[in-house]
Design a protein around this motif. Structure first.
Motif, PDB file in Angstrom:
ATOM      1  N   ALA A  29       2.183   2.028  11.472  1.00 55.72           N
ATOM      2  CA  ALA A  29       3.594   2.240  11.804  1.00 55.72           C
ATOM      3  C   ALA A  29       4.509   2.142  10.584  1.00 55.72           C
ATOM      4  CB  ALA A  29       4.038   1.226  12.865  1.00 55.72           C
ATOM      5  N   HIS A  30       3.989   1.576   9.489  1.00 55.67           N
ATOM      6  CA  HIS A  30       4.773   1.513   8.251  1.00 55.67           C
ATOM      7  C   HIS A  30       4.776   2.836   7.495  1.00 55.67           C
ATOM      8  CE1 HIS A  30       4.264  -2.802   8.992  1.00 55.67           C
ATOM      9  NE2 HIS A  30       5.256  -3.005   8.151  1.00 55.67           N
ATOM     10  N   PHE A  31       4.004   3.823   7.969  1.00 54.92           N
ATOM     11  CA  PHE A  31       3.848   5.092   7.258  1.00 54.92           C
ATOM     12  C   PHE A  31       4.251   6.222   8.198  1.00 54.92           C
ATOM     13  CE2 PHE A  31       0.950   1.952   5.696  1.00 54.92           C
ATOM     14  CZ  PHE A  31       0.965   2.091   4.325  1.00 54.92           C
ATOM     15  N   PRO A  32       5.396   6.834   7.998  1.00 53.14           N
ATOM     16  CA  PRO A  32       5.873   7.869   8.908  1.00 53.14           C
ATOM     17  C   PRO A  32       4.838   8.983   9.115  1.00 53.14           C
ATOM     18  CG  PRO A  32       7.600   7.256   7.372  1.00 53.14           C
ATOM     19  CD  PRO A  32       6.345   6.566   6.901  1.00 53.14           C
ATOM     20  N   PHE A  91       0.839  -1.206   0.000  1.00 59.45           N
ATOM     21  CA  PHE A  91       0.000   0.000   0.000  1.00 59.45           C
ATOM     22  C   PHE A  91       0.870   1.250   0.000  1.00 59.45           C
ATOM     23  CE2 PHE A  91      -3.155   2.941   2.117  1.00 59.45           C
ATOM     24  CZ  PHE A  91      -4.010   3.001   1.021  1.00 59.45           C
ATOM     25  N   ALA A  92       1.980   1.200   0.717  1.00 61.07           N
ATOM     26  CA  ALA A  92       2.901   2.338   0.731  1.00 61.07           C
ATOM     27  C   ALA A  92       3.434   2.617  -0.672  1.00 61.07           C
ATOM     28  CB  ALA A  92       4.048   2.070   1.697  1.00 61.07           C
ATOM     29  N   ARG A  93       3.744   1.564  -1.428  1.00 59.13           N
ATOM     30  CA  ARG A  93       4.224   1.763  -2.803  1.00 59.13           C
ATOM     31  C   ARG A  93       3.129   2.350  -3.684  1.00 59.13           C
ATOM     32  NH1 ARG A  93       6.698  -3.212  -1.572  1.00 59.13           N
ATOM     33  NH2 ARG A  93       5.025  -4.393  -2.592  1.00 59.13           N
ATOM     34  N   ILE A 100      -1.129   1.394  23.370  1.00 64.86           N
ATOM     35  CA  ILE A 100      -0.625   0.508  22.310  1.00 64.86           C
ATOM     36  C   ILE A 100       0.050   1.342  21.220  1.00 64.86           C
ATOM     37  CG2 ILE A 100      -1.346  -1.034  20.443  1.00 64.86           C
ATOM     38  CD1 ILE A 100      -3.564  -2.042  22.371  1.00 64.86           C
ATOM     39  N   GLY A 101      -0.600   2.431  20.848  1.00 63.19           N
ATOM     40  CA  GLY A 101      -0.025   3.303  19.837  1.00 63.19           C
ATOM     41  C   GLY A 101       1.281   3.929  20.282  1.00 63.19           C
ATOM     42  N   ARG A 102       1.317   4.373  21.511  1.00 60.33           N
ATOM     43  CA  ARG A 102       2.528   5.039  21.994  1.00 60.33           C
ATOM     44  C   ARG A 102       3.730   4.108  21.971  1.00 60.33           C
ATOM     45  NH1 ARG A 102       2.580   8.766  27.366  1.00 60.33           N
ATOM     46  NH2 ARG A 102       1.875   6.844  28.383  1.00 60.33           N
ATOM     47  N   ALA A 103       3.502   2.825  22.262  1.00 56.16           N
ATOM     48  CA  ALA A 103       4.601   1.858  22.236  1.00 56.16           C
ATOM     49  C   ALA A 103       5.178   1.685  20.843  1.00 56.16           C
ATOM     50  CB  ALA A 103       4.106   0.513  22.769  1.00 56.16           C
ATOM     51  N   ALA A 104       4.347   1.988  19.818  1.00 56.12           N
ATOM     52  CA  ALA A 104       4.799   1.869  18.426  1.00 56.12           C
ATOM     53  C   ALA A 104       5.059   3.229  17.789  1.00 56.12           C
ATOM     54  CB  ALA A 104       3.746   1.116  17.615  1.00 56.12           C
ATOM     55  N   SER A 105       5.050   4.291  18.598  1.00 55.80           N
ATOM     56  CA  SER A 105       5.254   5.669  18.112  1.00 55.80           C
ATOM     57  C   SER A 105       4.182   6.077  17.106  1.00 55.80           C
ATOM     58  CB  SER A 105       6.648   5.831  17.502  1.00 55.80           C
ATOM     59  OG  SER A 105       7.649   5.564  18.467  1.00 55.80           O
ATOM     60  N   VAL A 106       2.953   5.609  17.338  1.00 55.65           N
ATOM     61  CA  VAL A 106       1.806   5.969  16.504  1.00 55.65           C
ATOM     62  C   VAL A 106       0.760   6.641  17.396  1.00 55.65           C
ATOM     63  CG1 VAL A 106      -0.112   5.100  15.095  1.00 55.65           C
ATOM     64  CG2 VAL A 106       2.179   4.097  14.861  1.00 55.65           C
ATOM     65  N   LEU A 117      -0.239   8.650   3.600  1.00 56.23           N
ATOM     66  CA  LEU A 117      -1.287   8.152   4.482  1.00 56.23           C
ATOM     67  C   LEU A 117      -1.367   9.079   5.688  1.00 56.23           C
ATOM     68  CD1 LEU A 117      -3.385   5.924   5.098  1.00 56.23           C
ATOM     69  CD2 LEU A 117      -1.621   4.809   6.474  1.00 56.23           C
ATOM     70  N   VAL A 118      -2.477   9.779   5.801  1.00 56.91           N
ATOM     71  CA  VAL A 118      -2.680  10.682   6.934  1.00 56.91           C
ATOM     72  C   VAL A 118      -3.024   9.878   8.179  1.00 56.91           C
ATOM     73  CG1 VAL A 118      -3.979  12.645   7.827  1.00 56.91           C
ATOM     74  CG2 VAL A 118      -3.525  12.459   5.360  1.00 56.91           C
ATOM     75  N   SER A 119      -3.988   8.957   8.012  1.00 55.01           N
ATOM     76  CA  SER A 119      -4.477   8.201   9.149  1.00 55.01           C
ATOM     77  C   SER A 119      -5.185   6.949   8.670  1.00 55.01           C
ATOM     78  CB  SER A 119      -5.434   9.061   9.976  1.00 55.01           C
ATOM     79  OG  SER A 119      -5.915   8.371  11.108  1.00 55.01           O
TER      80      SER A 119
END
Length: 272
Positions: free
Chosen positions: A101-104, A58-60, A138-144, A69-71
């Motif tokens: 997490a795959h999308f900065p 999807f990123a490609r 959960i998000g914070r642990a993955a920096s999301v 990807l905004v959200s």
């Protein structure tokens, strides 16, 4: 005070609301949104299709289309208010946090708390807050960042300003908020006051319009003061710069791609 640089994205619910009338897939959404002149996309668990297990693919696809990807947005049949479904809801949150997490810079947006069972409203606010707070961890642990998206749809628990006050008082500080201008107006709220009251939670914005009766309208054709909204949110300390346009009017039901293209032109006419 420094203000955020604006970027304009599009939400895929404009197609999702068509139900079985929509027979396309995520690639069609990406093409339509890119062709409409947007820079980003917010997609949902309903519309992601077979990319759900292929975030790199999807990123490609997004990169090839010039989109970010905004959200990633998801909801639950529990309305996030059933304690007995908390485990399943948090498993879903973990799945989509891992995807985002795959999308900065991408966030995860959780849908509005909704009444799906009998019982005291206070208990439902507590259950929803518990779910949102744990998902945010959960998000914070993955920096999301995880954010809440209130709505004005059927049986929402988050309609009036009092509803917002009740939920947000129970949320941990790191839980974000996606203010939706259409839903705020349909709830009879004063836009500027609501945005100001919870400005520290604002992460990005859903921009849409309603007429004086609360019926959905094309952007700029209703009562939403778009300029004023943008002026307020740009100074919010954690606003990331994304304005995500969402369209639910009858015109969008007739031709969603054309409707979002017109909305993008409306924002350009306003200097954005």
């Amino acid at each position: 005070m420094k203000t955020a640089e604006l970027q304009i994205g599009c939400q895929t619910f404009t197609w999702e609301m068509l139900g079985t009338k929509w027979t396309g897939g995520p690639d069609d959404l990406v093409r339509a949104i890119a062709a409409g002149g947007y820079s980003g996309i917010e997609i949902t668990d309903t519309m992601i299709g077979d990319y759900a297990g292929r975030p790199d693919a999807f990123a490609r696809t997004l990169s090839d289309a010039g989109l970010s990807l905004v959200s990633f947005a998801f909801g639950s049949s529990s309305g996030f208010t059933l304690p007995e479904q908390l485990t399943a809801d948090l498993e879903a949150a973990r799945r989509w946090v891992d995807f985002a997490a795959h999308f900065p810079g991408a966030l995860v947006s959780m849908g509005s708390a909704t009444v799906v069972s009998p019982g005291a409203r206070a208990d439902k606010f507590s259950a929803a807050a518990d779910c949102y707070n744990r998902a945010s961890e959960i998000g914070r642990a993955a920096s999301v960042t995880v954010a809440v998206h209130p709505s004005s749809h059927h049986n929402t628990l988050l309609f009036t300003r009092e509803d917002y006050d009740a939920l947000f008082a129970l949320l941990d500080p790191q839980v974000g908020w996606v203010p939706d201008t259409g839903h705020i107006l349909r709830g009879g709220q004063v836009m500027g006051d609501t945005l100001a009251a919870f400005r520290d939670r604002i992460r990005y914005v859903h921009l849409k319009d309603v007429d004086a009766r609360g019926d959905w309208a094309m952007l700029g054709a209703g009562v939403c003061d778009v300029r004023a909204v943008i002026d307020v949110v740009r100074s919010a300390p954690l606003f990331n710069g994304w304005i995500v346009v969402e369209e639910e009017s009858d015109k969008a039901g007739e031709d969603p791609a054309a409707a979002v293209r017109v909305n993008r032109e409306t924002l350009r006419a306003l200097g954005h």
